[in-house]
Design an enzyme around this catalytic site. Structure first.
Site, PDB file in Angstrom:
ATOM      1  N   ASP A  44       0.858  -1.191   0.000  1.00 22.66           N
ATOM      2  CA  ASP A  44       0.000   0.000   0.000  1.00 22.66           C
ATOM      3  C   ASP A  44       0.894   1.242   0.000  1.00 22.66           C
ATOM      4  OD1 ASP A  44      -2.080   1.808   0.316  1.00 22.66           O
ATOM      5  OD2 ASP A  44      -2.216   1.488   2.471  1.00 22.66           O
ATOM      6  N   ASP A 137      -3.775   2.382  -5.269  1.00 20.50           N
ATOM      7  CA  ASP A 137      -2.415   2.330  -4.699  1.00 20.50           C
ATOM      8  C   ASP A 137      -2.163   1.102  -3.835  1.00 20.50           C
ATOM      9  OD1 ASP A 137      -3.947   3.017  -2.450  1.00 20.50           O
ATOM     10  OD2 ASP A 137      -2.309   4.192  -1.598  1.00 20.50           O
ATOM     11  N   GLU A 138      -2.951   0.062  -4.030  1.00 22.47           N
ATOM     12  CA  GLU A 138      -2.899  -1.099  -3.134  1.00 22.47           C
ATOM     13  C   GLU A 138      -3.055  -2.396  -3.912  1.00 22.47           C
ATOM     14  OE1 GLU A 138      -5.680  -1.658   0.461  1.00 22.47           O
ATOM     15  OE2 GLU A 138      -5.984   0.360  -0.310  1.00 22.47           O
TER      16      GLU A 138
HETATM   17  P1  TTP Z   1      -5.395   5.223   1.233  1.00 19.36           P
HETATM   18  O1  TTP Z   1      -4.475   4.110   0.860  1.00 19.36           O
HETATM   19  O2  TTP Z   1      -6.524   4.898   2.152  1.00 19.36           O
HETATM   20  O3  TTP Z   1      -4.581   6.394   1.937  1.00 19.36           O
HETATM   21  P2  TTP Z   1      -3.182   7.043   1.591  1.00 19.36           P
HETATM   22  O4  TTP Z   1      -2.440   6.273   0.559  1.00 19.36           O
HETATM   23  O5  TTP Z   1      -3.382   8.483   1.277  1.00 19.36           O
HETATM   24  O6  TTP Z   1      -2.426   6.975   2.973  1.00 19.36           O
HETATM   25  P3  TTP Z   1      -1.872   5.668   3.758  1.00 19.36           P
HETATM   26  O7  TTP Z   1      -2.182   4.477   2.927  1.00 19.36           O
HETATM   27  O8  TTP Z   1      -0.400   5.928   3.886  1.00 19.36           O
HETATM   28  O9  TTP Z   1      -2.573   5.690   5.059  1.00 19.36           O
HETATM   29  O10 TTP Z   1      -6.011   5.861  -0.060  1.00 19.36           O
HETATM   30  C1  TTP Z   1      -5.280   6.002  -1.275  1.00 19.36           C
HETATM   31  C2  TTP Z   1      -5.678   7.283  -1.960  1.00 19.36           C
HETATM   32  O11 TTP Z   1      -7.086   7.292  -2.179  1.00 19.36           O
HETATM   33  C3  TTP Z   1      -5.384   8.521  -1.124  1.00 19.36           C
HETATM   34  O12 TTP Z   1      -4.067   9.017  -1.342  1.00 19.36           O
HETATM   35  C4  TTP Z   1      -6.447   9.474  -1.580  1.00 19.36           C
HETATM   36  C5  TTP Z   1      -7.609   8.593  -1.981  1.00 19.36           C
HETATM   37  N1  TTP Z   1      -8.651   8.634  -0.937  1.00 19.36           N
HETATM   38  C6  TTP Z   1      -9.704   9.523  -1.090  1.00 19.36           C
HETATM   39  O13 TTP Z   1      -9.795  10.250  -2.082  1.00 19.36           O
HETATM   40  N2  TTP Z   1     -10.650   9.589  -0.095  1.00 19.36           N
HETATM   41  C7  TTP Z   1     -10.588   8.818   1.036  1.00 19.36           C
HETATM   42  O14 TTP Z   1     -11.462   8.932   1.931  1.00 19.36           O
HETATM   43  C8  TTP Z   1      -9.498   7.899   1.176  1.00 19.36           C
HETATM   44  C9  TTP Z   1      -9.392   7.034   2.411  1.00 19.36           C
HETATM   45  C10 TTP Z   1      -8.558   7.837   0.166  1.00 19.36           C
HETATM   46 CA    CA Z   2      -2.261   4.028   0.664  1.00 20.63          CA
END
Ligand code: TTP
Ligand code: CA
Length: 384
Positions: A44, A137-138
């Site tokens: 991730d 991103d995962e």
């Molecule tokens: P996530 O993987 O949940 O978050 P992240 O990559 O920003 O942070 P981390 O994994 O380090 O905790 O989400 C991936 C992307 O999806 C995030 O960069 C932005 C988008 N996103 C939204 O637009 N709204 C949301 O509520 C969430 C959770 C994510």
């Molecule tokens: Ca992420």
């Protein structure tokens, strides 16, 4: 001796229990009894949108950065500096700025994040073809073939940093449920290992909502029955739980002790990505069905995007009032993730079926799936 690995140079540390890598002096040593036996990973990216923006504008590197705003006025994500002030995804922007008034706020640039997401997936597929993307991103990776997983994952994390310029966190375990929990344990730039020996104890104190599929409603229901921690499910009989909570009861029992039989599903194993809905009242009217198709096409587009896949055909599914099923397929000139392209193909298929028959259900799917890298060649889109 405890198996180990340096996360910076990939060297195997010497037998002594030193805190630093003998080869490169890095303190980032992984040590775990099962390090070279575990094969399921979850990767991730860290603060994904924000990380991409920092990569592209070095002035932002040391600043709190929030991505979001726009019509809904919420935080999409915040960098780890902004998170120190309490800024979180989905928070209203005005509250985020109360918490962190100096933050730099940027509107999301989705096309750019999609492109970066594709590059991350391409690097993952260099490690193994068995990649199951679950969002932009995962992804899960099955590394049961091709040699020990841990060193390949360490190298992958480095390549993402060196070649793409963002960072990712990795969880390594023996199934998807635990790998995902692990990737979250040590963010950002994390690498966490959850082995068979510690899974049960690790899970014991977690809230039940961390179990995959346990949403707010079931969490409340379990709470009413006095169950709030995973540990409280660990000695329960699966059939008893199923009798009380329905089929998810089996999952509760198995996940609680770290058992998850779901396999890593690659694109080639998926046949289609689809969405469907049942009408409140049966209808023969195209003017009613077309807006529904529009909404379903958008859903399919989003799902394709999340899975990193594209469809080379569009399948329309209709169920008549007397439960007869009609499916009609149209090939596309090129694989697509575009809701518009899917919608246009679906409307054309519908036009041929709208012969006065009343339908109770309509669905739309993308078939002949391919990797998203092949989707929607830009020159073709522009010509449209
Ligand atoms: P996530 O993987 O949940 O978050 P992240 O990559 O920003 O942070 P981390 O994994 O380090 O905790 O989400 C991936 C992307 O999806 C995030 O960069 C932005 C988008 N996103 C939204 O637009 N709204 C949301 O509520 C969430 C959770 C994510
Ligand atoms: Ca992420």
């Amino acid at each position: 001796m405890m198996p180990g690995l340096c996360r910076d140079c990939g060297a195997i540390p010497s037998a002594d229990e030193s805190e630093r890598c003998g080869a490169c002096a890095s303190p980032r040593l992984l040590r775990h009894a099962e390090l070279f036996d575990l094969t399921v990973a979850h990767l991730d990216c860290d603060a994904f949108y924000a990380a991409v923006e920092k990569r592209d504008n070095p002035d932002l590197v040391d600043k709190p950065v929030i991505i979001g705003g726009g019509r809904r006025g919420v935080v999409a994500t915040a960098c780890y500096i902004a998170r120190l002030y309490g800024v979180r995804s989905a928070m209203p922007m005005y509250r985020a700025l109360e918490a962190c008034p100096d933050a730099v706020v940027l509107r999301p640039n989705m096309a750019k994040y999609q492109a970066v997401g594709r590059r991350v997936r391409a690097l993952m597929r260099d490690v193994t073809p068995r990649v199951e993307p679950i969002s932009i991103d995962e992804a899960y990776l099955d590394l049961s073939e091709g040699g020990p997983a841990a060193p390949r994952l360490v190298a992958l994390a480095r390549r993402i940093e060196d070649e793409i310029g963002i960072s990712a966190s990795i969880g390594l375990s023996y199934n998807k449920f635990l790998a995902k929990l692990a990737s979250d344990m040590d963010k950002p730039r994390g690498f966490s290992v959850l082995g068979r020996a510690e899974a049960r104890d690790f899970l014991k104190p977690l809230p039940v909502s961390r179990i995959w599929g346990v949403g707010p409603a079931l969490t409340r229901r379990l709470a009413r029955d006095g169950i709030s921690r995973v540990g409280q499910l660990q000695d329960r009989d699966a059939d008893d739980l199923a009798a009380r909570y329905g089929t998810i009861g089996h999952r509760l029992a198995h996940f609680a002790v770290g058992e998850d039989a779901r396999e890593v599903k690659t694109a080639s194993k998926r046949k289609s990505v689809s969405a469907e809905t049942t009408f409140e009242t049966d209808t023969a009217e195209r003017s009613i069905m077309e807006p529904v198709l529009r909404r379903l096409s958008e859903q399919v587009g989003i799902r394709l995007n999340n899975a990193g896949m594209a469809g080379h055909s569009v399948v329309l599914k209709l169920k008549t009032t007397d439960f007869r099923l009609r499916t009609r397929t149209a090939g596309l000139a090129y694989p697509t993730q575009s809701a518009d392209v899917i919608y246009r193909a679906a409307v054309a298929l519908l036009a041929r079926e709208a012969d006065g028959t009343r339908f109770r259900l309509i669905g739309i799917g993308a078939g002949r799936l391919t990797d998203a890298a092949l989707a929607d060649p830009p020159d073709l889109l522009e010509r449209d």
